[in-house]
Write a protein that holds these residues in place. Structure first.
Motif, PDB file in Angstrom:
ATOM      1  N   LEU A 163       0.856  -1.207   0.000  1.00 19.20           N
ATOM      2  CA  LEU A 163       0.000   0.000   0.000  1.00 19.20           C
ATOM      3  C   LEU A 163       0.880   1.241   0.000  1.00 19.20           C
ATOM      4  CD1 LEU A 163      -2.753   1.541   0.333  1.00 19.20           C
ATOM      5  CD2 LEU A 163      -2.347   1.432   2.788  1.00 19.20           C
ATOM      6  N   GLY A 164       0.630   2.144  -0.928  1.00 21.33           N
ATOM      7  CA  GLY A 164       1.328   3.436  -0.955  1.00 21.33           C
ATOM      8  C   GLY A 164       0.423   4.532  -0.423  1.00 21.33           C
ATOM      9  N   THR A 165       1.031   5.514   0.254  1.00 21.31           N
ATOM     10  CA  THR A 165       0.260   6.699   0.657  1.00 21.31           C
ATOM     11  C   THR A 165       0.981   7.941   0.168  1.00 21.31           C
ATOM     12  OG1 THR A 165       1.408   6.895   2.796  1.00 21.31           O
ATOM     13  CG2 THR A 165      -0.645   5.613   2.769  1.00 21.31           C
ATOM     14  N   ILE A 166       0.200   8.899  -0.287  1.00 24.34           N
ATOM     15  CA  ILE A 166       0.761  10.210  -0.645  1.00 24.34           C
ATOM     16  C   ILE A 166       0.137  11.218   0.310  1.00 24.34           C
ATOM     17  CG2 ILE A 166       0.919  11.983  -2.422  1.00 24.34           C
ATOM     18  CD1 ILE A 166       0.795   9.812  -4.546  1.00 24.34           C
ATOM     19  N   LEU A 167       0.995  11.850   1.093  1.00 22.29           N
ATOM     20  CA  LEU A 167       0.527  12.837   2.076  1.00 22.29           C
ATOM     21  C   LEU A 167       1.155  14.184   1.722  1.00 22.29           C
ATOM     22  CD1 LEU A 167      -0.730  13.703   4.837  1.00 22.29           C
ATOM     23  CD2 LEU A 167       1.377  12.884   5.914  1.00 22.29           C
ATOM     24  N   VAL A 168       0.328  15.191   1.542  1.00 22.79           N
ATOM     25  CA  VAL A 168       0.847  16.524   1.214  1.00 22.79           C
ATOM     26  C   VAL A 168       0.625  17.447   2.415  1.00 22.79           C
ATOM     27  CG1 VAL A 168       0.696  18.503  -0.346  1.00 22.79           C
ATOM     28  CG2 VAL A 168       0.322  16.186  -1.238  1.00 22.79           C
ATOM     29  N   ASP A 206       5.803  11.446   1.646  1.00 22.73           N
ATOM     30  CA  ASP A 206       5.379  12.624   2.408  1.00 22.73           C
ATOM     31  C   ASP A 206       5.949  13.860   1.714  1.00 22.73           C
ATOM     32  OD1 ASP A 206       4.262  10.778   4.066  1.00 22.73           O
ATOM     33  OD2 ASP A 206       5.530  11.184   5.797  1.00 22.73           O
ATOM     34  N   LEU A 207       5.074  14.759   1.317  1.00 17.77           N
ATOM     35  CA  LEU A 207       5.482  15.856   0.431  1.00 17.77           C
ATOM     36  C   LEU A 207       5.174  17.213   1.063  1.00 17.77           C
ATOM     37  CD1 LEU A 207       3.858  14.178  -2.703  1.00 17.77           C
ATOM     38  CD2 LEU A 207       6.279  14.121  -2.074  1.00 17.77           C
ATOM     39  N   PRO A 208       5.940  18.254   0.686  1.00 20.11           N
ATOM     40  CA  PRO A 208       5.723  19.573   1.295  1.00 20.11           C
ATOM     41  C   PRO A 208       4.387  20.199   0.869  1.00 20.11           C
ATOM     42  CG  PRO A 208       7.347  19.698  -0.470  1.00 20.11           C
ATOM     43  CD  PRO A 208       7.035  18.244  -0.285  1.00 20.11           C
ATOM     44  N   ALA A 209       3.835  21.039   1.757  1.00 23.09           N
ATOM     45  CA  ALA A 209       2.521  21.657   1.516  1.00 23.09           C
ATOM     46  C   ALA A 209       2.513  22.515   0.252  1.00 23.09           C
ATOM     47  CB  ALA A 209       2.128  22.502   2.725  1.00 23.09           C
ATOM     48  N   ASP A 210       3.700  23.063  -0.126  1.00 25.17           N
ATOM     49  CA  ASP A 210       3.719  23.976  -1.281  1.00 25.17           C
ATOM     50  C   ASP A 210       4.099  23.257  -2.584  1.00 25.17           C
ATOM     51  OD1 ASP A 210       6.342  23.443  -0.773  1.00 25.17           O
ATOM     52  OD2 ASP A 210       7.002  25.548  -0.683  1.00 25.17           O
ATOM     53  N   ILE A 211       3.966  21.927  -2.602  1.00 27.43           N
ATOM     54  CA  ILE A 211       4.286  21.185  -3.829  1.00 27.43           C
ATOM     55  C   ILE A 211       3.378  21.668  -4.977  1.00 27.43           C
ATOM     56  CG2 ILE A 211       2.649  19.275  -3.378  1.00 27.43           C
ATOM     57  CD1 ILE A 211       4.874  17.375  -4.426  1.00 27.43           C
ATOM     58  N   SER A 212       3.929  21.671  -6.184  1.00 32.36           N
ATOM     59  CA  SER A 212       3.115  22.128  -7.327  1.00 32.36           C
ATOM     60  C   SER A 212       2.269  20.967  -7.844  1.00 32.36           C
ATOM     61  CB  SER A 212       4.024  22.642  -8.443  1.00 32.36           C
ATOM     62  OG  SER A 212       4.728  21.548  -9.013  1.00 32.36           O
ATOM     63  N   GLY A 215      -5.456  23.749  -0.809  1.00 32.26           N
ATOM     64  CA  GLY A 215      -6.379  24.391  -1.739  1.00 32.26           C
ATOM     65  C   GLY A 215      -5.825  24.710  -3.119  1.00 32.26           C
ATOM     66  N   HIS A 216      -4.490  24.897  -3.240  1.00 35.79           N
ATOM     67  CA  HIS A 216      -3.954  25.290  -4.554  1.00 35.79           C
ATOM     68  C   HIS A 216      -3.881  24.091  -5.514  1.00 35.79           C
ATOM     69  CE1 HIS A 216      -0.327  23.762  -2.531  1.00 35.79           C
ATOM     70  NE2 HIS A 216       0.189  23.581  -3.740  1.00 35.79           N
ATOM     71  N   LEU A 217      -4.153  22.881  -4.992  1.00 34.94           N
ATOM     72  CA  LEU A 217      -4.033  21.686  -5.840  1.00 34.94           C
ATOM     73  C   LEU A 217      -5.414  21.254  -6.357  1.00 34.94           C
ATOM     74  CD1 LEU A 217      -1.507  19.829  -3.542  1.00 34.94           C
ATOM     75  CD2 LEU A 217      -1.001  20.779  -5.804  1.00 34.94           C
ATOM     76  N   ASP A 218      -5.425  20.701  -7.580  1.00 35.96           N
ATOM     77  CA  ASP A 218      -6.678  20.255  -8.198  1.00 35.96           C
ATOM     78  C   ASP A 218      -6.918  18.789  -7.815  1.00 35.96           C
ATOM     79  OD1 ASP A 218      -8.655  19.318  -9.880  1.00 35.96           O
ATOM     80  OD2 ASP A 218      -7.919  20.387 -11.661  1.00 35.96           O
ATOM     81  N   THR A 219      -7.741  18.581  -6.774  1.00 37.52           N
ATOM     82  CA  THR A 219      -7.955  17.225  -6.228  1.00 37.52           C
ATOM     83  C   THR A 219      -8.524  16.274  -7.278  1.00 37.52           C
ATOM     84  OG1 THR A 219      -8.318  18.148  -4.033  1.00 37.52           O
ATOM     85  CG2 THR A 219      -9.169  15.935  -4.403  1.00 37.52           C
ATOM     86  N   ASP A 220      -9.535  16.728  -8.018  1.00 36.25           N
ATOM     87  CA  ASP A 220     -10.172  15.835  -8.997  1.00 36.25           C
ATOM     88  C   ASP A 220      -9.168  15.364 -10.040  1.00 36.25           C
ATOM     89  OD1 ASP A 220     -12.480  16.138  -7.636  1.00 36.25           O
ATOM     90  OD2 ASP A 220     -13.473  17.434  -9.107  1.00 36.25           O
ATOM     91  N   ALA A 221      -8.308  16.291 -10.493  1.00 35.43           N
ATOM     92  CA  ALA A 221      -7.314  15.924 -11.516  1.00 35.43           C
ATOM     93  C   ALA A 221      -6.337  14.893 -10.951  1.00 35.43           C
ATOM     94  CB  ALA A 221      -6.569  17.166 -12.004  1.00 35.43           C
ATOM     95  N   ILE A 222      -5.980  15.042  -9.678  1.00 39.83           N
ATOM     96  CA  ILE A 222      -5.043  14.098  -9.056  1.00 39.83           C
ATOM     97  C   ILE A 222      -5.700  12.723  -8.917  1.00 39.83           C
ATOM     98  CG2 ILE A 222      -3.815  13.560  -6.876  1.00 39.83           C
ATOM     99  CD1 ILE A 222      -2.407  15.716  -8.554  1.00 39.83           C
ATOM    100  N   LEU A 223      -6.937  12.698  -8.427  1.00 33.53           N
ATOM    101  CA  LEU A 223      -7.618  11.399  -8.249  1.00 33.53           C
ATOM    102  C   LEU A 223      -7.793  10.697  -9.591  1.00 33.53           C
ATOM    103  CD1 LEU A 223     -10.378  12.182  -5.558  1.00 33.53           C
ATOM    104  CD2 LEU A 223      -8.143  11.107  -5.224  1.00 33.53           C
ATOM    105  N   GLU A 224      -8.014  11.485 -10.634  1.00 25.43           N
ATOM    106  CA  GLU A 224      -8.240  10.906 -11.960  1.00 25.43           C
ATOM    107  C   GLU A 224      -6.950  10.332 -12.557  1.00 25.43           C
ATOM    108  OE1 GLU A 224     -11.089  13.313 -13.877  1.00 25.43           O
ATOM    109  OE2 GLU A 224     -11.053  12.151 -15.723  1.00 25.43           O
ATOM    110  N   LEU A 225      -5.815  10.817 -12.074  1.00 25.24           N
ATOM    111  CA  LEU A 225      -4.525  10.353 -12.612  1.00 25.24           C
ATOM    112  C   LEU A 225      -4.106   8.995 -12.035  1.00 25.24           C
ATOM    113  CD1 LEU A 225      -2.541  11.721 -14.578  1.00 25.24           C
ATOM    114  CD2 LEU A 225      -1.212  12.447 -12.588  1.00 25.24           C
ATOM    115  N   VAL A 226      -4.711   8.631 -10.896  1.00 19.69           N
ATOM    116  CA  VAL A 226      -4.371   7.334 -10.274  1.00 19.69           C
ATOM    117  C   VAL A 226      -4.824   6.215 -11.217  1.00 19.69           C
ATOM    118  CG1 VAL A 226      -4.889   5.818  -8.300  1.00 19.69           C
ATOM    119  CG2 VAL A 226      -4.630   8.300  -7.944  1.00 19.69           C
TER     120      VAL A 226
END
Ligand SMILES: Nc1nc2c(c(=O)[nH]1)N[C@@H](CN(C=O)c1ccc(C(=O)N[C@@H](CCC(=O)O)C(=O)O)cc1)CN2
Length: 293
Positions: free
Chosen positions: A35-40, A68-74, A102-113
């Motif tokens: 199991l992988g987790t991505i935490l921003v 585990d990624l920084p909050a300001d990741i693009s 908030g600056h990240l597009d959640t739907d686009a990220i979920l769709e990329l999985v």
């Protein structure tokens, strides 16, 4: 009347024991589910949830992969991490911990999985399969919290068939998909999805055989608006100020007095939360088993 408890902690432990056996069987055949987790970012709640997911993995023998990624990741950098896990053969399935900054597009990220690696069951393809396959068995990942809610009731002997279920809250992790699951032929419930725009919420609640409260509004469901003998599942989590200590504490959507009216209540904590975690593991194990088939 004092309601019986839908014990999510004990039920999740039971499911994890079953999954441990299935993971052993997979390992014997040379497959190690991962199991992988991505935490921003550094939200303490999200960090706690992700840490819990990795503890659960260790308990049942699933390998852990953490990003585990920084909050300001693009957006582009985050998308690259999703693509990396999509391509990683050691990663059977992964999740992107929500909410994202908030600056990240959640739907686009979920769709990329990759839908085959969507351990949360939130990819549009998997949600679409859930909506389309009313009669046939589903062979793709299902959303963990709705699945956990149903499993919690079934394992306590509660008959869902033909029951009036009122869901409060239309969020992506629960409200939007639980109706699609509960109205499948094997459960045959009748589902009303309510939300902040619903008129006469109290009336809907009062006629419900089963209430799934997932609005994130502390104490929204009170003893006055629950039918005697109803089953009440408390999914919502919000933070309120303790009137005595002044400290911020976690509160569910269901007022404690509901236990005096309902036949069954799920505690919060200790109810649906542990089930969400157990069903996440089950999605990963099922994906690994599908790889083998
Ligand atoms: N990618 C996802 N993000 C989020 C999900 C999700 O299912 N997938 N759901 C929630 C958070 N969540 C899992 O990620 C989660 C929340 C709560 C629990 C839990 O076990 N809670 C405990 C109490 C914890 C406490 O005391 O604070 C309980 O209910 O007993 C597990 C998972 C949002 N994000």
């Amino acid at each position: 009347m004092t309601a019986q408890i839908l014990d999510g902690k004990a039920t999740a432990a039971e499911i994890k024991a079953e999954l441990k056996e299935r993971v052993s069987a997979l390992r014997e055949k040379g497959i190690v589910p991962g199991l992988g987790t991505i935490l921003v970012g550094d939200d303490p709640g999200s960090q706690w949830y992700v840490a819990g997911k990795h503890r659960d993995c260790a308990e049942v023998g699933i390998a852990s992969i953490r990003r585990d990624l920084p909050a300001d990741i693009s957006q582009a950098e985050l998308e690259a991490v999703v693509e990396e896990l999509n391509a990683d053969p050691d990663c059977t399935g992964f999740i992107v911990q929500l909410p994202l900054p908030g600056h990240l597009d959640t739907d686009a990220i979920l769709e990329l999985v990759d839908p085959a690696k969507d351990a949360d069951g939130l990819h549009p393809t998997n949600l679409g399969r859930l909506v389309l396959n009313v009669n046939r068995p589903i062979t793709s990942p299902l959303p963990c919290t709705p699945r956990g809610v149903i499993e919690l009731m079934l394992r306590h002997g509660i008959d869902i068939r033909g029951k009036d279920v009122v869901v409060v809250g239309r969020g992506v992790t629960v409200g939007r998909s639980i109706g699609a699951l509960l109205t499948r032929r094997e459960y045959n419930a009748t589902v009303t999805l309510t939300h902040t725009g619903t008129h006469d919420l109290d009336e809907h609640l009062r006629r419900a055989d089963i209430i799934v409260a997932a609005a994130g509004v502390a104490g929204l469901v009170t003893a006055d608006n629950v039918k005697p003998g109803a089953v009440v599942l408390d999914v919502g989590v919000s933070r309120v100020e303790d009137p005595v200590t002044g400290k911020s504490v976690v509160a569910g959507d269901v007022a404690p007095e509901v236990a005096e009216v309902a036949a069954w209540v799920s505690p919060n904590p200790g109810g649906v939360g542990p089930m969400t975690r157990a069903l996440l593991l089950q999605n990963v194990v099922e994906s690994a088993e599908r790889e083998l088939a």
